[in-house]
Design an enzyme around this catalytic site. Structure first.
Site, PDB file in Angstrom:
ATOM      1  N   TYR A 166       0.832  -1.206   0.000  1.00 23.28           N
ATOM      2  CA  TYR A 166       0.000   0.000   0.000  1.00 23.28           C
ATOM      3  C   TYR A 166       0.867   1.256   0.000  1.00 23.28           C
ATOM      4  O   TYR A 166       0.644   2.180  -0.786  1.00 23.28           O
ATOM      5  CB  TYR A 166      -0.921   0.007   1.214  1.00 23.28           C
ATOM      6  CG  TYR A 166      -1.670   1.312   1.369  1.00 23.28           C
ATOM      7  CD1 TYR A 166      -2.713   1.648   0.506  1.00 23.28           C
ATOM      8  CD2 TYR A 166      -1.307   2.226   2.360  1.00 23.28           C
ATOM      9  CE1 TYR A 166      -3.389   2.855   0.639  1.00 23.28           C
ATOM     10  CE2 TYR A 166      -1.984   3.428   2.496  1.00 23.28           C
ATOM     11  CZ  TYR A 166      -3.022   3.740   1.632  1.00 23.28           C
ATOM     12  OH  TYR A 166      -3.679   4.945   1.764  1.00 23.28           O
ATOM     13  N   LYS A 170       1.213   4.383  -2.883  1.00 25.32           N
ATOM     14  CA  LYS A 170       1.043   5.811  -2.621  1.00 25.32           C
ATOM     15  C   LYS A 170       2.321   6.601  -2.920  1.00 25.32           C
ATOM     16  O   LYS A 170       2.264   7.789  -3.273  1.00 25.32           O
ATOM     17  CB  LYS A 170       0.586   6.020  -1.173  1.00 25.32           C
ATOM     18  CG  LYS A 170      -0.826   5.511  -0.923  1.00 25.32           C
ATOM     19  CD  LYS A 170      -1.838   6.150  -1.881  1.00 25.32           C
ATOM     20  CE  LYS A 170      -3.260   5.727  -1.605  1.00 25.32           C
ATOM     21  NZ  LYS A 170      -4.249   6.390  -2.472  1.00 25.32           N
TER      22      LYS A 170
END
Length: 271
Positions: A166, A170
């Site tokens: 994750y 980002k």
């Protein structure tokens, strides 16, 4: 292509323009929708769940008198961004503001997370976001006008054990947004990357995470986070980090060893 000054457009109202908000069925998406509708922007709400978007659309029409379209679509499915663009083109809806908000996280050990779940997250957080930015950004550049807000994360600034994939997605969003800020500026298009810290949304439940006591103290409400993104977009900024403690955390990464950053984030995130 001739250079275009964006300074004047920063002060323009969004009134009468069309904004596409992805991930509009919950969390930050709800706040982006309300904030833009308050500025009299017409909205296209896009997410998988139609029912909550229909309710939101009805509320915003009544509250602000704007047009709101609902597009129920799974943006993680291959080709979904192009299908969405085609639907809007068929209705002669020109998107002036793109809020790339759709995305989710996975918490846990990378090796123990099913590959299919990780790839689905990458498809939504990276591939769909990239395709949407390209499709709608290309039209904005041709018109010499437009605004794009990419929702990154405070986790984009360092590696995060427990959120390995994750955080990496980002980091991609932040790097892409900062580069496109410079690439598209001469074409009259503002690209801003919003980096929230921990925010009171449904993120933790979707990620399968529990919130540590320290992280709970650092949690921000969704409204001021979304407002900081819209404000920075209007001001033509490349990046905005929501909240002073989060700004300080990002700045500290410039002066601390990466091993220390990882250890700190592991403790804060409860990994």
């Amino acid at each position: 292509c001739r250079a275009v000054s964006i300074q004047g457009s920063q002060m323009n109202s969004f009134g009468g323009k069309w904004a596409l908000i992805t991930g509009a069925s919950s969390g930050l998406g709800l706040e982006f929708a309300d904030l833009l509708a308050a500025r009299k922007a017409n909205l296209v709400l896009a997410a998988r769940r139609q029912e909550p978007m229909e309710k939101l659309a009805s509320d915003l029409r009544g509250k602000y008198g704007v047009d709101v379209l609902v597009e129920a679509i799974d943006l993680a499915s291959p080709g979904a961004p192009k299908r969405l663009k085609s639907r809007l083109d068929a209705r002669s809806v020109t998107i002036d503001i793109l809020v790339n908000n759709a995305g989710y996280g996975l918490h846990g050990d990378f090796q123990e997370t099913p590959t299919e779940r990780t790839l689905d997250m990458i498809q939504l957080n990276i591939t769909a976001l990239t395709e949407l930015t390209h499709l709608f950004g290309r039209d904005m550049a041709a018109r010499q006008s437009g605004h794009i807000l990419l929702v990154a994360s405070l986790l984009a600034f360092q590696a995060v054990p427990g959120y390995a994939a994750y955080a990496a997605t980002k980091a991609y969003v932040l790097a892409l947004g900062e580069a496109l800020h410079d690439e598209l500026r001469p074409h009259g298009v503002v690209v801003t990357s919003l980096c929230p810290g921990h925010t009171a949304t449904g993120f933790d439940a979707a990620a399968g995470a529990t919130v540590s006591p320290l992280l709970r103290l650092l949690t921000m409400n969704a409204r001021p986070v979304a407002a900081s993104g819209i404000r920075a977009l209007l001001q033509g900024k490349a990046t905005v980090i929501a909240g002073l403690p989060n700004k300080m955390a990002a700045f500290s990464n410039r002066v601390t060893p990466r091993a220390m950053q990882r250890a700190t984030m592991k403790r804060i995130m409860g990994s």
